[in-house]
Design a protein around this motif. Structure first.
Motif, PDB file in Angstrom:
ATOM      1  N   VAL A 283      87.438  31.203  61.409  1.00 57.28           N
ATOM      2  CA  VAL A 283      86.795  31.856  62.555  1.00 57.28           C
ATOM      3  C   VAL A 283      87.571  33.118  62.937  1.00 57.28           C
ATOM      4  CG1 VAL A 283      85.621  29.880  63.615  1.00 57.28           C
ATOM      5  CG2 VAL A 283      88.043  30.247  64.045  1.00 57.28           C
ATOM      6  N   THR A 284      86.895  34.022  63.653  1.00 59.86           N
ATOM      7  CA  THR A 284      87.496  35.329  63.940  1.00 59.86           C
ATOM      8  C   THR A 284      88.166  35.349  65.316  1.00 59.86           C
ATOM      9  OG1 THR A 284      85.389  36.046  64.839  1.00 59.86           O
ATOM     10  CG2 THR A 284      85.806  36.562  62.529  1.00 59.86           C
ATOM     11  N   THR A 285      88.561  34.184  65.792  1.00 59.66           N
ATOM     12  CA  THR A 285      89.184  34.099  67.123  1.00 59.66           C
ATOM     13  C   THR A 285      90.544  34.791  67.138  1.00 59.66           C
ATOM     14  OG1 THR A 285      89.975  31.956  66.396  1.00 59.66           O
ATOM     15  CG2 THR A 285      88.086  31.950  67.882  1.00 59.66           C
ATOM     16  N   ASN A 286      91.019  35.053  68.353  1.00 55.02           N
ATOM     17  CA  ASN A 286      92.302  35.712  68.562  1.00 55.02           C
ATOM     18  C   ASN A 286      93.447  34.858  67.997  1.00 55.02           C
ATOM     19  OD1 ASN A 286      94.607  36.895  69.710  1.00 55.02           O
ATOM     20  ND2 ASN A 286      93.431  37.617  71.470  1.00 55.02           N
ATOM     21  N   GLY A 287      94.257  35.456  67.141  1.00 53.43           N
ATOM     22  CA  GLY A 287      95.369  34.743  66.499  1.00 53.43           C
ATOM     23  C   GLY A 287      96.437  34.289  67.482  1.00 53.43           C
ATOM     24  N   LEU A 288      96.408  34.809  68.712  1.00 58.83           N
ATOM     25  CA  LEU A 288      97.403  34.382  69.703  1.00 58.83           C
ATOM     26  C   LEU A 288      97.050  33.026  70.308  1.00 58.83           C
ATOM     27  CD1 LEU A 288      98.050  37.668  71.725  1.00 58.83           C
ATOM     28  CD2 LEU A 288      99.458  36.670  69.942  1.00 58.83           C
TER      29      LEU A 288
ATOM     30  N   SER B  29      90.229  41.273  63.813  1.00 61.62           N
ATOM     31  CA  SER B  29      90.895  39.965  63.794  1.00 61.62           C
ATOM     32  C   SER B  29      90.600  39.187  62.515  1.00 61.62           C
ATOM     33  CB  SER B  29      90.449  39.156  65.012  1.00 61.62           C
ATOM     34  OG  SER B  29      89.045  38.932  64.945  1.00 61.62           O
ATOM     35  N   TRP B  30      90.097  39.874  61.499  1.00 66.22           N
ATOM     36  CA  TRP B  30      89.838  39.192  60.232  1.00 66.22           C
ATOM     37  C   TRP B  30      89.878  40.193  59.079  1.00 66.22           C
ATOM     38  CZ3 TRP B  30      85.904  40.840  63.377  1.00 66.22           C
ATOM     39  CH2 TRP B  30      84.889  41.598  62.787  1.00 66.22           C
ATOM     40  N   ILE B  31      89.871  39.637  57.847  1.00 66.41           N
ATOM     41  CA  ILE B  31      89.799  40.468  56.630  1.00 66.41           C
ATOM     42  C   ILE B  31      88.663  39.895  55.780  1.00 66.41           C
ATOM     43  CG2 ILE B  31      91.053  41.271  54.568  1.00 66.41           C
ATOM     44  CD1 ILE B  31      93.682  40.511  56.121  1.00 66.41           C
ATOM     45  N   TRP B  32      87.825  40.779  55.276  1.00 67.70           N
ATOM     46  CA  TRP B  32      86.695  40.366  54.425  1.00 67.70           C
ATOM     47  C   TRP B  32      87.141  40.649  52.990  1.00 67.70           C
ATOM     48  CZ3 TRP B  32      82.670  37.449  54.006  1.00 67.70           C
ATOM     49  CH2 TRP B  32      81.476  37.815  53.376  1.00 67.70           C
ATOM     50  N   ILE B  33      87.420  39.581  52.256  1.00 66.43           N
ATOM     51  CA  ILE B  33      88.018  39.746  50.926  1.00 66.43           C
ATOM     52  C   ILE B  33      86.963  39.614  49.844  1.00 66.43           C
ATOM     53  CG2 ILE B  33      89.758  38.858  49.294  1.00 66.43           C
ATOM     54  CD1 ILE B  33      91.099  37.440  51.636  1.00 66.43           C
ATOM     55  N   ASP B  34      86.944  40.582  48.955  1.00 70.48           N
ATOM     56  CA  ASP B  34      86.096  40.466  47.764  1.00 70.48           C
ATOM     57  C   ASP B  34      87.021  40.314  46.558  1.00 70.48           C
ATOM     58  OD1 ASP B  34      84.266  40.517  45.774  1.00 70.48           O
ATOM     59  OD2 ASP B  34      83.344  42.440  46.335  1.00 70.48           O
ATOM     60  N   PHE B  35      87.034  39.091  45.985  1.00 77.42           N
ATOM     61  CA  PHE B  35      87.873  38.839  44.810  1.00 77.42           C
ATOM     62  C   PHE B  35      87.217  39.381  43.541  1.00 77.42           C
ATOM     63  CE2 PHE B  35      89.196  35.211  47.587  1.00 77.42           C
ATOM     64  CZ  PHE B  35      90.548  35.489  47.645  1.00 77.42           C
ATOM     65  N   LEU B  36      85.964  39.813  43.665  1.00 80.05           N
ATOM     66  CA  LEU B  36      85.188  40.319  42.521  1.00 80.05           C
ATOM     67  C   LEU B  36      85.067  39.252  41.438  1.00 80.05           C
ATOM     68  CD1 LEU B  36      87.130  43.695  42.404  1.00 80.05           C
ATOM     69  CD2 LEU B  36      84.824  43.412  43.339  1.00 80.05           C
TER      70      LEU B  36
END
Ligand code: PLP
Length: 397
Positions: A50-55, A334-341
């Motif tokens: 989830v994209t919630t606050n890491g704190l 608050s997130w990273i969208w990763i494309d591993f290809l």
């Protein structure tokens, strides 16, 4: 070498873990969403799905919300006050030259943004539904449109949509339109007599002056667009991410005019925001949680940059190369969208993360992005657990 018994057991476990999403969601009637698997993992450490606050949840607000339950023998206030005024003042502070009373007159609080997304969808004129300029975006808007028996068309379809929904910054891709670009896009793509919902839930991370790059600061432009072309711009906010309170449900909508806010209020189920959520909101908007937000704006981009560095090192150790995986999204998010290809890698990444108690959001579920996963920005120690779980990620041959 594993014994046959061990490997059968592992296969069985893998199957169960892989089936978790189906266990939680009724795929025939509900839209998949992250954040549901954690409680089924007996080694759970951190939710990266989830994209919630890491704190984490702000502690003064949490304490106040718990105390508010002492009054659960009473109805919440029908006018959502004083929480609604507190939110309006926080969103549109005079020190930035904004008019909180105007914002307040156009605002409704809801049981999460989800309630309000559904409500605005149902009051919008009949006709086609379109997303913003992305094939992939947060799915709840489309779900509400389909539930409302609307025909969904792609963003590039030339047919005029009576309801367009744009998520900015876009979850999950992390792409972002600055305010002038966003206004231009709306002016050029919206047809007269239509509704345009803009979701700015993730825009709060932008900076401590997020309002200045947001539609919150564009009251006159919104009013004018409605007066001249009857294009109704609704600004949607989920507050469950920035204040990490997905469980208590809090959202708001800013309607184009106070009159349209009244129209919406007539249709809203009363008391949909409970006493704990209202009290929580009062405290997060107060000075008591100022430090939490300052820390959010300071730490999130730093944690994100260090998470990206660790992903690049991992990529190098696995592939011998660096820079091929696509790590998308604005630096402040608050997130990273990763494309591993690579579908095999993405599938294995979701699987290994679950097994290590740090679930991530597979891109394949709902978004049909088979080579991608979304991971939250979290503290470096938690990220190390995820990176370690990924040290032997599979690759297709
Ligand atoms: C962009 C965006 N908008 C709205 C929502 C809905 O949030 P909620 O109903 O928890 O307020 C979410 C939840 O993931 C989201 O990502």
């Amino acid at each position: 070498m594993l014994s046959t018994k061990d490997s059968t057991q592992i296969q069985k476990e893998k199957k169960i873990i892989g089936a978790l999403a189906e266990k939680v969601w009724d795929a025939k009637t509900q839209q998949y969403h992250g954040g549901q698997e954690w409680k089924f993992l007996n080694n759970f450490v951190e939710d990266f799905s989830v994209t919630t606050n890491g704190l984490g949840t702000p502690k003064h607000a949490l304490k106040a919300a718990k105390e508010a339950l002492n009054f659960c023998g009473h109805y919440p206030p029908g006018d959502q006050e004083p929480a609604k005024s507190d939110l309006a003042k926080w969103m549109a502070p005079a020190k930035l030259g904004l008019d909180w009373e105007n914002v307040h007159s156009r605002m409704l609080l809801g049981n999460g943004a989800s309630e309000l997304i559904d409500l605005v969808t149902r009051v919008s004129p009949r006709g086609y539904w379109k997303p913003g300029p992305n094939r992939v975006q947060y799915k709840e808007y489309e779900r509400s449109a389909i539930a409302d028996k609307r025909e969904v068309i792609p963003y590039s379809d030339p047919r005029p949509a009576t309801l367009t929904c744009l998520v900015n910054p876009n979850n999950p891709t992390g792409s972002y339109m600055h305010i002038e670009e966003l206004k231009k896009y709306i002016e050029e793509t919206a047809v007269d007599n239509s509704v345009f919902m803009v979701d700015e839930s993730m825009q709060i991370w932008h900076s401590n002056k997020f309002q200045l790059d947001s539609l919150i600061s564009q009251s006159e432009w919104i009013e004018n667009l409605y007066k001249t072309r009857k294009i109704a711009v609704y600004i949607m906010h989920s507050w469950t991410k920035i204040w990490s309170c997905t469980g208590i449900r809090l959202g708001s909508v800013l309607c184009p005019t106070a009159e349209l806010a009244s129209e919406l209020k007539k249709l809203q189920v009363p008391w949909s925001v409970n006493v704990a959520a209202l009290r929580f909101l009062e405290v997060v908007c107060s000075e008591e949680e100022e430090e939490y937000l300052n820390k959010t704006w300071e730490l999130t981009p730093k944690w994100r940059a260090s998470e990206i560095e660790k992903l690049r090192e991992l990529e190098k150790s696995l592939t011998g190369e660096s820079g091929n995986w696509k790590l998308d999204g604005e630096d402040f998010l608050s997130w990273i969208w990763i494309d591993f290809l690579d579908e095999v890698t993405a599938e294995d990444a979701a699987e290994k993360a679950r097994q290590a108690g740090v679930p991530v959001r597979p891109g394949k579920n709902g978004y049909k992005e088979y080579t991608k996963v979304r991971i939250a920005v979290r503290s470096p120690e938690k990220v190390d657990i995820l990176i370690n779980a990924w040290k032997d990620l599979k690759r297709s041959q």
